[in-house]
Design an enzyme around this catalytic site. Structure first.
Site, PDB file in Angstrom:
ATOM      1  NE  ARG A  22      -0.622  -7.631   7.882  1.00  0.00           N
ATOM      2  CZ  ARG A  22       0.542  -7.107   7.543  1.00  0.00           C
ATOM      3  NH1 ARG A  22       0.612  -5.983   6.832  1.00  0.00           N
ATOM      4  NH2 ARG A  22       1.688  -7.717   7.866  1.00  0.00           N
ATOM      5  CG  ASP A  23       2.496  -8.156   4.074  1.00  0.00           C
ATOM      6  OD1 ASP A  23       2.535  -7.328   3.147  1.00  0.00           O
ATOM      7  OD2 ASP A  23       3.359  -8.217   4.957  1.00  0.00           O
ATOM      8  CG  HIS A  26      -0.050  -3.900   1.785  1.00  0.00           C
ATOM      9  ND1 HIS A  26      -0.522  -2.654   2.139  1.00  0.00           N
ATOM     10  CD2 HIS A  26       0.466  -4.449   2.920  1.00  0.00           C
ATOM     11  CE1 HIS A  26      -0.296  -2.452   3.433  1.00  0.00           C
ATOM     12  NE2 HIS A  26       0.297  -3.525   3.927  1.00  0.00           N
ATOM     13  CB  SER A 176       8.812  -2.986   6.906  1.00  0.00           C
ATOM     14  OG  SER A 176       8.581  -3.156   8.278  1.00  0.00           O
ATOM     15  CG  HIS A 205       6.680  -9.775   8.649  1.00  0.00           C
ATOM     16  ND1 HIS A 205       5.387 -10.262   8.513  1.00  0.00           N
ATOM     17  CD2 HIS A 205       6.849  -8.880   7.638  1.00  0.00           C
ATOM     18  CE1 HIS A 205       4.810  -9.680   7.464  1.00  0.00           C
ATOM     19  NE2 HIS A 205       5.681  -8.836   6.920  1.00  0.00           N
ATOM     20  CG  HIS A 207       8.279  -7.928   2.911  1.00  0.00           C
ATOM     21  ND1 HIS A 207       7.127  -7.941   2.158  1.00  0.00           N
ATOM     22  CD2 HIS A 207       7.902  -7.570   4.164  1.00  0.00           C
ATOM     23  CE1 HIS A 207       6.098  -7.596   2.918  1.00  0.00           C
ATOM     24  NE2 HIS A 207       6.544  -7.364   4.142  1.00  0.00           N
ATOM     25  CE1 TYR A 296       6.063  -0.557   6.932  1.00  0.00           C
ATOM     26  CE2 TYR A 296       4.337   0.032   5.377  1.00  0.00           C
ATOM     27  CZ  TYR A 296       4.731  -0.526   6.577  1.00  0.00           C
ATOM     28  OH  TYR A 296       3.788  -1.039   7.433  1.00  0.00           O
TER      29      TYR A 296
END
Length: 352
Positions: A22-23, A26, A176, A205, A207, A296
């Site tokens: 899913r991520d 991108h 995000s 979550h 990054h 983001y």
């Protein structure tokens, strides 16, 4: 809202969700093939990953001019993932205003069993109907408070309460932009744990835009988070997500049980996930600017595209996006910023 029917093995301390499909969409510009999805799901399932998220990078219905079109319809990929997994549960993401209730129903019919609903961190109220529907359908529910770095722990906890009261069984602090630093994660997770108590679990979550995905995830667990996201090989937006294989190695060392075999997940990352990636997710200048400026993470590919189109530096686009405090869904404003920088360049050239 009871957490009794959450998929959670008693032997786990933390439930892991892999978001590569899913991520990672991108990073791959939403060009996953069925063969790639099938092989990745099989490898993650064999390694013991409890939950695998599969959808367009921007969730159900995200295939569009604004976000980018999927190579393979996401519902076909959800169905394939559910048919391939022997033990893993299949999750799907939806953003109110992008996905619809019919998308949720179709995803469930195709084998998805965990509905993850994402809003900007100040807009939890737009998710109330969606959580209600998901629970009516018998789906497990997860809430995403995106761009969590932009508001205080206290305000974030109030938004989490809105989601929990609507039927959300686990509310995530979602970094995000990869902008949170250690205590910033712990403070927010602790605030949500204190607010929600036994009404809902708390997740995190992260990054890698400041290189802290793993460290921040550890802070989250120590603050009481029960669900943690990551992506094999950091396969995600920006510099990627916290790498699952590294998380499992660290969790093993500090005694956090996940049910995932370290060697199997390391093999999956190296031999199955990496070949499906268009390139490694890099902690380069663009990614660092996003983490530093609070942008983001999915803006990266859009910024690179506008940079090439208008001949302006991508890192400048991203920095100004941070100054404008843009959020997910405002990717088109990168065009305005690019034109602004272009005009400044031309004016400077004229003066010279």
């Amino acid at each position: 809202m009871s957490t009794e029917d959450i998929y959670f093995n008693p032997i786990w301390d933390v439930r892991m969700t892999d978001t590569s499909l899913r991520d990672g969409s991108h990073h791959k510009r939403h060009q996953f093939t069925k063969d790639e999805v099938g092989s990745i799901v099989a490898a993650l399932d064999a390694a013991g990953v409890p939950v695998i998220e599969v959808t367009h990078g921007d969730g159900l219905g995200g295939s569009s001019f604004n976000y980018g079109f999927s190579k393979t319809p996401e519902q076909e990929l959800i169905k394939l993932a559910a048919e391939t997994a022997k033990e893993s549960k299949i999750a799907f993401l939806m953003l109110p205003g992008v996905g619809t209730k019919e998308d949720i129903k179709e995803a469930q019919n195709n084998g998805g069993s965990i509905c993850r609903i994402a809003t900007h961190c100040t807009e939890a109220d737009v998710s109330i109907q969606h959580f209600g529907l998901a629970r009516e359908l018998g789906l497990e529910t997860v809430g995403f408070l995106m761009m969590s770095h932009t508001i205080s722990p206290e305000k974030l906890a109030k938004q989490a309460r809105i989601m929990a009261d609507a039927g959300c069984q686990c509310v995530y602090v979602v970094d995000s932009a990869g902008a949170l630093v250690l205590e910033g994660v712990a403070d927010r997770v602790s605030a949500l744990v204190a607010e929600l108590g036994d009404d809902a679990q708390v997740g995190f979550h992260g990054h890698e835009n400041l290189g802290l995905g793993v460290a921040n995830s550890i802070e989250a667990v120590r603050a009481g988070a029960k669900q943690i996201d990551g992506s094999c090989r950091r396969f995600g937006a920006g510099a990627g997500n916290a790498p699952v294989e590294a998380l499992i190695g660290v969790f093993d060392k500090i005694g956090v049980k996940t049910g995932i075999d370290f060697f199997d997940i390391a093999d999956a990352a190296e031999e199955v996930v990496a070949p499906a990636m268009p390139a490694e997710c890099l902690l380069d200048r663009n990614a660092l600017i996003m983490g530093y400026s609070g942008v983001y993470s999915s803006f990266l590919k859009h910024a690179i595209r506008q940079s090439e189109r208008y001949g302006v530096p991508a890192h400048q686009l991203l920095h100004r996006a941070g100054q404008r405090k843009l959020i997910g869904g405002q990717e088109d404003q990168l065009i305005d910023i690019a034109l602004e920088i272009k005009r400044e360049q031309e004016a400077e050239a004229t003066r010279a």
